[in-house]
Design an enzyme around this catalytic site. Sequence first.
Site, PDB file in Angstrom:
ATOM      1  N   GLU A   1       0.789  -1.231   0.000  1.00 11.91           N
ATOM      2  CA  GLU A   1       0.000   0.000   0.000  1.00 11.91           C
ATOM      3  C   GLU A   1       0.821   1.281   0.000  1.00 11.91           C
ATOM      4  OE1 GLU A   1      -3.962  -1.218   2.399  1.00 11.91           O
ATOM      5  OE2 GLU A   1      -2.201  -0.896   3.626  1.00 11.91           O
TER       6      GLU A   1
HETATM    7  C1  TNX Z   1      -4.629  -3.780   4.710  1.00  9.44           C
HETATM    8  S1  TNX Z   1      -2.760  -6.188   4.820  1.00  9.44           S
HETATM    9  C2  TNX Z   1      -3.361  -3.519   5.154  1.00  9.44           C
HETATM   10  C3  TNX Z   1      -3.142  -3.071   6.537  1.00  9.44           C
HETATM   11  C4  TNX Z   1      -4.448  -2.819   7.235  1.00  9.44           C
HETATM   12  C5  TNX Z   1      -5.406  -3.931   6.915  1.00  9.44           C
HETATM   13  C6  TNX Z   1      -6.691  -3.855   7.658  1.00  9.44           C
HETATM   14  C7  TNX Z   1      -1.910  -5.127   4.243  1.00  9.44           C
HETATM   15  C8  TNX Z   1      -0.793  -5.630   3.520  1.00  9.44           C
HETATM   16  N1  TNX Z   1      -2.247  -3.847   4.431  1.00  9.44           N
HETATM   17  O1  TNX Z   1      -2.329  -1.928   6.553  1.00  9.44           O
HETATM   18  O2  TNX Z   1      -4.195  -2.787   8.602  1.00  9.44           O
HETATM   19  O3  TNX Z   1      -5.667  -3.917   5.538  1.00  9.44           O
HETATM   20  O4  TNX Z   1      -7.467  -4.993   7.432  1.00  9.44           O
END
Ligand code: TNX
Length: 487
Positions: free
Chosen positions: A298
């Site tokens: 992300e």
């Molecule tokens: C996605 S899982 C994210 C996290 C968040 C999560 C909440 C991932 C690789 N990134 O930063 O905490 O969703 O469900």
Amino acid sequence: MPDIAIVPRPASVEELEGGPFLVDGSTAVVVEQRPELIQVAVLSADLLGRVAGKPVQVRYDDVEGPGAVRLLLDDAAPEGDEAYSLVVTSDGVTARAREVAGLVHAVVSLRQLMACNGDEGASVPAVRIEDAPRFAWRGLSLDVARHFFGVEDVKVVIGLMKHYKLNVLHLHLSDDQGWRLHVPSRPNLTRVSGQTAVDGDPGGYYSASDFQTIVQFAAARGVRVVPEIDVPGHVNAASHAYGELNPSGEPTDAYTGIEVGFSRLHADLPATTPFIEAVFGDVAAMSPDEYVHIGGDEVLTMEAEEYASLVGTAARVVRAAGKKVIGWQEIAHTPLEPGTVVQFWDPRVDPSVFVEAAKAGALFLMSPASKSYLDMKYDADFPLGLEWAGCVEMRDAYDWEPTTLIEGMPPESVVGVEAAVFTETIRTLDDLTTMLLPRLAAVAEVAWTAPELRDWDDFRARVAHQGAFWDRLGLAWHPSTQVDWER
Ligand code: TNX
């Protein structure tokens, strides 16, 4: 309730003629006097004794005779690091494995078979079990960055993992909201960002010795610890502690919200590469496991080229320290060394890049959010959890097949399954176990049990028994209406 109700379901279970084995005050765990066996024997005697309500002894001679639970490391055991056999007759119990981890699994199966007889101790039906895991990597990713969970809480989680034969605790140690592992060469990370958490809740962090305590507690239970430091995004805790990581040279503000994707490292700043080298170098030195997780998820405000360069730097440092690299699925967009583990989590994207990466030698760990993210709500009205991947009920967490999740993925590229629990909305150990239980047991069976032996109705009937076990341990859990719980 079936008599033999082990979760995850073993590869083979054969009920034997004859009466049950009684665990009572005369029971002893018997092992050869070798350090690794003494540790597992003491752990086993404690586990069995607590269920039976009677103290169970440890003995170091090879006494035959009734009442012995013998734990043997030998070549007559089924093949495979974690495989085991367990034979229970009215005369005694024999567990065999090639490695200590297999003996721990055998004792967990034995413990799940024990039925309390009030003051008399506990009884175990006569049975022969041969068992081995489907996947070598059966994990739980625990976010201690959004909210911090101290060593005692983590031990409870490890105990549950061991009880469902999970073998990798992945600790998400850094994020925008906090930094949770002391890094000797960058002490401000924890001095400053060890204090913060979501919503201004109390922070916390692990000292080097706390981390060793976790690693050793886990190892004794057959669980490895994989540390994750998330770069090049999810780094506000770092840029808050060290202003040199920002173009302005000034620290960013602390962040206590739950948005994702805004923070980032900058490849062109002089402090950035030394930061990555210092942090991953120190973490690799502190952690005995083969793998270090570099995050990589992300990063919504960076061009592909800079992203690839920063991921490449982290991966190079990890490999230079003699470790293997794992990262979230986004790293599949960068050049990867064969053998790198890619952790699939977001099923909303085009999967073709993963198939390409797998064909080029990447391995895949499956954590599909819509199945295995145990921070998703059970149902829309559930007070805890998020919903971005939908609600995840018991059956959602159970009914899925890791090797066909990504169309076109060679099945042999899948190294395992990992549940995840992010803690934006999860503050206390009760919150945490409420989200894990019962769904952790469901994901554990996906990871352990061969697909032809997995069946929802059969699982429902077996897992019903676990409610009484969680109650006995005093753990908070969610009585999903999809199961008729025995309490
Ligand atoms: C996605 S899982 C994210 C996290 C968040 C999560 C909440 C991932 C690789 N990134 O930063 O905490 O969703 O469900």
